[in-house]
Write an enzyme that holds these catalytic residues in place. Structure first.
Site, PDB file in Angstrom:
ATOM      1  N   GLU A 124      27.748  33.649  29.261  1.00 38.46           N
ATOM      2  CA  GLU A 124      27.328  34.155  27.947  1.00 38.46           C
ATOM      3  C   GLU A 124      28.069  33.495  26.793  1.00 38.46           C
ATOM      4  O   GLU A 124      29.168  32.970  26.961  1.00 38.46           O
ATOM      5  CB  GLU A 124      27.469  35.676  27.871  1.00 38.46           C
ATOM      6  CG  GLU A 124      28.800  36.196  28.281  1.00 38.46           C
ATOM      7  CD  GLU A 124      28.911  37.720  28.178  1.00 38.46           C
ATOM      8  OE1 GLU A 124      28.316  38.326  27.278  1.00 38.46           O
ATOM      9  OE2 GLU A 124      29.631  38.287  28.999  1.00 38.46           O
ATOM     10  N   ASP A 152      22.770  35.550  27.365  1.00 39.88           N
ATOM     11  CA  ASP A 152      23.351  35.938  28.660  1.00 39.88           C
ATOM     12  C   ASP A 152      22.366  35.504  29.747  1.00 39.88           C
ATOM     13  O   ASP A 152      21.182  35.833  29.687  1.00 39.88           O
ATOM     14  CB  ASP A 152      23.553  37.463  28.683  1.00 39.88           C
ATOM     15  CG  ASP A 152      24.321  37.914  29.916  1.00 39.88           C
ATOM     16  OD1 ASP A 152      25.446  38.386  29.780  1.00 39.88           O
ATOM     17  OD2 ASP A 152      23.780  37.791  31.031  1.00 39.88           O
ATOM     18  N   MET A 153      22.882  34.752  30.713  1.00 43.23           N
ATOM     19  CA  MET A 153      22.013  34.248  31.777  1.00 43.23           C
ATOM     20  C   MET A 153      21.581  35.396  32.694  1.00 43.23           C
ATOM     21  O   MET A 153      22.306  36.364  32.879  1.00 43.23           O
ATOM     22  CB  MET A 153      22.748  33.188  32.599  1.00 43.23           C
ATOM     23  CG  MET A 153      23.190  31.976  31.797  1.00 43.23           C
ATOM     24  SD  MET A 153      21.830  31.105  30.999  1.00 43.23           S
ATOM     25  CE  MET A 153      20.909  30.544  32.419  1.00 43.23           C
TER      26      MET A 153
HETATM   27  P1  TTP Z   1      26.567  39.346  34.295  1.00 44.87           P
HETATM   28  O1  TTP Z   1      25.951  38.635  33.135  1.00 44.87           O
HETATM   29  O2  TTP Z   1      27.170  40.688  34.050  1.00 44.87           O
HETATM   30  O3  TTP Z   1      25.494  39.540  35.456  1.00 44.87           O
HETATM   31  P2  TTP Z   1      24.314  38.596  35.933  1.00 44.87           P
HETATM   32  O4  TTP Z   1      24.193  37.382  35.080  1.00 44.87           O
HETATM   33  O5  TTP Z   1      24.472  38.332  37.391  1.00 44.87           O
HETATM   34  O6  TTP Z   1      23.035  39.516  35.764  1.00 44.87           O
HETATM   35  P3  TTP Z   1      22.273  39.965  34.420  1.00 44.87           P
HETATM   36  O7  TTP Z   1      20.895  39.418  34.545  1.00 44.87           O
HETATM   37  O8  TTP Z   1      22.314  41.455  34.446  1.00 44.87           O
HETATM   38  O9  TTP Z   1      23.038  39.366  33.272  1.00 44.87           O
HETATM   39  O10 TTP Z   1      27.691  38.440  34.949  1.00 44.87           O
HETATM   40  C1  TTP Z   1      27.560  37.021  35.051  1.00 44.87           C
HETATM   41  C2  TTP Z   1      28.115  36.528  36.357  1.00 44.87           C
HETATM   42  O11 TTP Z   1      29.480  36.901  36.468  1.00 44.87           O
HETATM   43  C3  TTP Z   1      27.413  37.114  37.570  1.00 44.87           C
HETATM   44  O12 TTP Z   1      26.289  36.336  37.971  1.00 44.87           O
HETATM   45  C4  TTP Z   1      28.507  37.099  38.611  1.00 44.87           C
HETATM   46  C5  TTP Z   1      29.787  37.240  37.830  1.00 44.87           C
HETATM   47  N1  TTP Z   1      30.294  38.619  37.937  1.00 44.87           N
HETATM   48  C6  TTP Z   1      31.228  38.899  38.934  1.00 44.87           C
HETATM   49  O13 TTP Z   1      31.646  37.997  39.683  1.00 44.87           O
HETATM   50  N2  TTP Z   1      31.687  40.190  39.052  1.00 44.87           N
HETATM   51  C7  TTP Z   1      31.255  41.219  38.247  1.00 44.87           C
HETATM   52  O14 TTP Z   1      31.673  42.389  38.400  1.00 44.87           O
HETATM   53  C8  TTP Z   1      30.288  40.912  37.218  1.00 44.87           C
HETATM   54  C9  TTP Z   1      29.771  42.001  36.308  1.00 44.87           C
HETATM   55  C10 TTP Z   1      29.844  39.601  37.112  1.00 44.87           C
HETATM   56 MG    MG Z   2      24.204  37.556  33.012  1.00 44.21          MG
END
Ligand code: TTP
Ligand code: MG
Length: 342
Positions: A106, A8-9
């Protein structure tokens, strides 16, 4: 014993913006809507610097602005993020063809048959993503998908957690039930009412007791998941069930022309998406949410599978005609389902 890797990024959209605007590195940045925090819209993601202010995904932009007015607000550039996502998936496929794409940032990899240690694979993937894209990710490796997904979240950002069955009691059981895939806010509340808030507590109750509260198959799922059991394979190709688009108006509206124009536009976008990936569809569902959040859907099923914009637009308008527009509209959406290749 299988070896499943979940990647997961980190702060994905925000990290991409920081990568292409290096002056933003180390600053609180928030991606959402069209980047104007005075307008309606929600946070897509926030950099880790902004998260310290309590800002998180799905929070209204206006609230994020109140919490951190000095943050840099940027619009969502989905096309760019998708391009980066595809590069990442390409890197993952250079390690194995057994990649399951589960979201924009992911994926699962089945690395059982690779003749390298789990740690080495993870470090090589991290290095390649860092060298080629200047981004960081978090990786979890475990005997199954359920545990690998939890593992990747244990240490973030830039984390690596390798867990085995013997770690379940120590590492998984103390976590809140929400960390289990498939446990959403509703189940969380139901479990809380039963006195259960962590996975270990869930694992201590009998299947019979679960069945008193939940359906049989979901009870079975919870029973096994709380014990870290998951036999599901890494699936390299999913057929989509439907494709959809929706939009929230800047201001709630009862103007027919605005509603119609948006419905036509959203339908065109879904149809473009279907054509781009080679699908035809048979049902058109439209969704209307009024200003008081009352939400209605209506569906129209066609006689044949089609990707004709004229036929699908007509069906969308027929469905819309079956909803009485008695209040101002906040959101409109279109979903085309019963997809088939062709
Ligand atoms: P995530 O992997 O949930 O979040 P993230 O990568 O920004 O942060 P983390 O380091 O905690 O993994 O989601 C991936 C991308 O999906 C995120 O950058 C933006 C998008 N996204 C949305 O647009 N709306 C949302 O509610 C969520 C959870 C994510
Ligand atoms: Mg992420």
């Amino acid at each position: 014993m299988r070896r499943i890797l979940h990647l997961d990024m980190d702060a994905f959209f925000a990290a991409i913006e920081q990568m292409r605007h290096p002056e933003l590195v180390g600053k609180p940045i928030i991606i959402g809507g069209d980047g104007d925090p005075t307008k309606r819209g929600v946070v897509s993601t926030a950099s880790y610097e902004a998260r310290k202010f309590g800002i998180h995904s799905a929070m209204p932009l206006r609230r994020a602005y109140r919490l951190c007015p000095e943050a840099v607000f940027l619009p969502v550039d989905y096309d760019e993020y998708l391009k980066v996502s595809e590069k990442i998936k390409g890197i993952l496929r250079s390690f194995t063809s057994l990649v399951e794409d589960i979201g924009i940032d992911e994926a699962f990899l089945d690395i059982t048959d690779l003749n390298i240690s789990s740690e080495e694979i993870a470090m090589e993937i991290k290095k390649k993503i860092k060298d080629e894209l200047n981004l960081t990710c978090s990786i979890g490796i475990a005997p199954n998908k359920l545990l690998a997904k939890i593992a990747s979240d244990i240490k973030k950002p830039d984390g690596l957690s390798i867990i085995s069955e013997k770690d379940i009691e120590r590492l998984i059981w103390p976590l809140p039930v929400r960390k289990l895939w498939g446990v959403g806010p509703k189940t969380e509340v139901q479990l809380k009412n039963m006195g259960i808030s962590i996975i270990g507590e869930l694992a201590s109750i009998s299947l019979g007791r679960l069945i008193e509260y939940f359906g049989k198959s979901y009870s079975n799922y919870l029973y096994e998941a709380s014990r870290g059991i998951d036999e599901s394979p890494v699936i390299t190709h999913w057929e989509p069930k439907s494709m959809s688009r929706e939009t929230t108006f800047q201001r709630d509206t009862d103007d027919w022309n605005t509603i119609a124009k948006n419905l036509a536009e959203l339908t065109r976008e879904v149809v473009d998406n279907m054509k781009g990936s080679g699908y035809k569809g048979k049902t058109v569902t439209i969704k209307i949410r009024f200003s008081n959040f009352e939400t209605h859907t209506r569906a129209k099923t066609l006689d044949d599978f089609t990707n004709s914009i004229d036929i699908l637009r007509k069906a969308a308008f027929e469905a819309l005609g079956r909803i009485e527009l008695k209040k101002k509209v906040r959101l409109i959406g279109v979903r085309i389902g019963r997809l088939a290749r062709g």
